[in-house]
Enzyme design. Structure first.
Site, mmCIF file in Angstrom:
data_model
loop_
_atom_site.group_PDB
_atom_site.id
_atom_site.type_symbol
_atom_site.label_atom_id
_atom_site.label_comp_id
_atom_site.label_asym_id
_atom_site.label_seq_id
_atom_site.Cartn_x
_atom_site.Cartn_y
_atom_site.Cartn_z
ATOM 1 N N SER A 154 24.144 21.357 61.418
ATOM 2 C CA SER A 154 25.064 20.345 61.953
ATOM 3 C C SER A 154 26.453 20.875 62.288
ATOM 4 O O SER A 154 27.235 20.166 62.936
ATOM 5 C CB SER A 154 25.199 19.186 60.973
ATOM 6 O OG SER A 154 24.049 18.400 61.020
ATOM 7 N N LYS A 209 27.281 20.658 65.853
ATOM 8 C CA LYS A 209 27.660 19.398 66.506
ATOM 9 C C LYS A 209 29.114 19.427 66.997
ATOM 10 O O LYS A 209 29.469 18.762 67.968
ATOM 11 C CB LYS A 209 27.467 18.215 65.545
ATOM 12 C CG LYS A 209 25.992 17.939 65.221
ATOM 13 C CD LYS A 209 25.861 16.948 64.064
ATOM 14 C CE LYS A 209 24.417 16.654 63.710
ATOM 15 N NZ LYS A 209 24.288 15.907 62.436
ATOM 16 N N TYR A 212 18.669 19.571 71.259
ATOM 17 C CA TYR A 212 19.321 19.315 69.962
ATOM 18 C C TYR A 212 18.787 20.255 68.869
ATOM 19 O O TYR A 212 19.557 20.828 68.096
ATOM 20 C CB TYR A 212 19.127 17.841 69.568
ATOM 21 C CG TYR A 212 19.586 17.516 68.162
ATOM 22 C CD1 TYR A 212 20.943 17.409 67.855
ATOM 23 C CD2 TYR A 212 18.664 17.337 67.133
ATOM 24 C CE1 TYR A 212 21.360 17.134 66.560
ATOM 25 C CE2 TYR A 212 19.075 17.058 65.837
ATOM 26 C CZ TYR A 212 20.428 16.958 65.556
ATOM 27 O OH TYR A 212 20.840 16.693 64.268
ATOM 28 N N TYR A 272 29.838 13.186 56.530
ATOM 29 C CA TYR A 272 29.040 11.947 56.422
ATOM 30 C C TYR A 272 29.600 11.022 55.342
ATOM 31 O O TYR A 272 30.793 10.722 55.352
ATOM 32 C CB TYR A 272 27.562 12.293 56.159
ATOM 33 C CG TYR A 272 27.103 13.490 56.925
ATOM 34 C CD1 TYR A 272 27.040 13.432 58.323
ATOM 35 C CD2 TYR A 272 26.780 14.688 56.310
ATOM 36 C CE1 TYR A 272 26.638 14.526 59.061
ATOM 37 C CE2 TYR A 272 26.381 15.790 57.045
ATOM 38 C CZ TYR A 272 26.320 15.702 58.410
ATOM 39 O OH TYR A 272 25.936 16.787 59.133
ATOM 40 N N VAL A 321 23.063 21.559 56.961
ATOM 41 C CA VAL A 321 22.066 21.624 55.892
ATOM 42 C C VAL A 321 21.519 23.038 55.657
ATOM 43 O O VAL A 321 20.757 23.252 54.720
ATOM 44 C CB VAL A 321 20.868 20.649 56.074
ATOM 45 C CG1 VAL A 321 21.280 19.213 55.830
ATOM 46 C CG2 VAL A 321 20.204 20.827 57.414
HETATM 47 N N1 GLN Z 1 19.117 19.598 62.335
HETATM 48 C C1 GLN Z 1 19.418 18.818 61.186
HETATM 49 C C2 GLN Z 1 18.871 17.407 61.343
HETATM 50 O O1 GLN Z 1 18.887 16.901 62.413
HETATM 51 C C3 GLN Z 1 20.918 18.786 60.998
HETATM 52 C C4 GLN Z 1 21.347 17.977 59.796
HETATM 53 C C5 GLN Z 1 22.520 18.571 59.067
HETATM 54 O O2 GLN Z 1 22.817 19.760 59.139
HETATM 55 N N2 GLN Z 1 23.176 17.735 58.289
HETATM 56 O O3 GLN Z 1 18.400 16.805 60.423
#
Ligand code: GLN
Length: 304
Positions: A64, A67, A189, A240, A258
């Site tokens: 993430s 992003k 994505y 988050y 993650v």
């Molecule tokens: N690719 C992961 C997902 O879509 C990214 C989530 C994350 O890093 N928090 O679940």
């Protein structure tokens, strides 16, 4: 300037001693192949000097954290029009929740939760001729590093198990907020999330957010207003339902993934990246959070 190297070395020693390192994410099977004992921290100070401790050159899945990079590219392309499709408010929800999406008619709360990043991915797919290649070139340019690449195995692994992201994408599509087909958008994505980078490469890439839009080579990539806005979104939405806790403990704009990575910046001062694959129950790196709390407490440097 604080003794960054000493602080980072102490953080590394402490991390190595910590028994409870959290849990590795296994819902993307390929991520579970990583050794939980990895720990690294790398920081570029305001003179562009690198300070680092631990495993800072091994690449891992940035997930993430990507992003923020796709958001930067989309913001450059669309400007303020971007906010017609995605909001800028914290969600207070886990990264993969769908409930708010339904309540708010398919407009995701912010671009750093999965649903928001999927809308940003859709925008890039619509506006770019060769979206995967162009995002990669954009990241390489900001990082000044042409060796950065996608990890195809991680992208494939997530595609096979990314059911919640499929659910989010179809829900958004049902509200008319996705222009392209779900497969194409999620393929993009999953690739952006699979970007593989080390702590040093991440700290170098995120230097633009600490250095008023200029990378380590002093080339301008984003303007001051864009940097202000993206840093604000990182502060309020980067972790988050733990964004408040991160602001309270660390006091910096930042973003987690993650894969166990965290990046954070102190504008006009430094960019920093940590990697420890064990996560807490909110999906953020357990030792990474502790490390950054120690960094800002011991250096006396945070945005507050
Ligand atoms: N690719 C992961 C997902 O879509 C990214 C989530 C994350 O890093 N928090 O679940």
């Amino acid at each position: 300037m604080p003794e960054f190297q000493n602080i980072l070395d102490n953080i590394y020693i402490e991390a190595k001693k910590t028994v409870d390192k959290g849990e590795i994410a296994s819902y993307i099977p390929q991520l579970a192949c990583v050794d939980i004992n990895n720990f690294g921290i790398a920081l570029f100070d305001k003179n562009g000097m690198l300070h680092s401790s631990g495993n800072t050159q091994e690449r891992f899945s940035i997930q993430s954290i990507s992003k923020v990079l796709s958001l930067s590219l989309a913001f450059n392309l669309l400007g303020e029009k971007l906010w017609e499709r995605v909001g800028v408010e914290p969600s207070g929800d886990p990264f993969n929740h769908l409930s708010l999406l339904e309540q708010e008619n398919g407009k995701p709360r912010n671009p750093l939760i999965n649903a928001g990043a999927i809308v940003v991915a859709d925008i890039l797919v619509s506006h770019l001729k060769n979206p995967k290649e162009e995002l990669l070139q954009y990241v390489r340019k900001i990082a000044n590093d042409n060796s950065i690449d996608y990890d195809k195995d991680v992208a494939k692994s997530e595609k096979e198990t990314g059911f919640r992201n499929y659910a989010a994408a179809y829900l958004i599509k049902s509200y008319g907020n996705l222009e392209n087909d779900v497969e194409t958008v999620l393929d993009f994505y999953f690739h952006q999330c699979s970007l593989s980078m080390s702590c040093e490469q991440l700290a170098s890439t995120f230097y633009v957010f600490a250095n008023r839009g200029k990378c380590l080579k002093q080339t301008q990539h984003l303007n001051l207003s864009q940097i202000k806005r993206i840093n604000a979104i990182m502060l309020s939405c980067g972790f988050y339902d733990e964004a408040g806790e991160f602001a309270y403990e660390v006091g910096l704009p930042g973003k987690s993934g993650v894969g166990g990575g965290i990046v954070a910046v102190l504008p006009d001062n430094f960019s920093v990246a940590t990697w420890s694959p064990g996560l807490n129950e909110k999906g953020n790196s357990k030792l990474g959070l502790q490390a950054l709390e120690k960094l800002t407490t011991e250096s006396g440097l945070s945005i507050f």
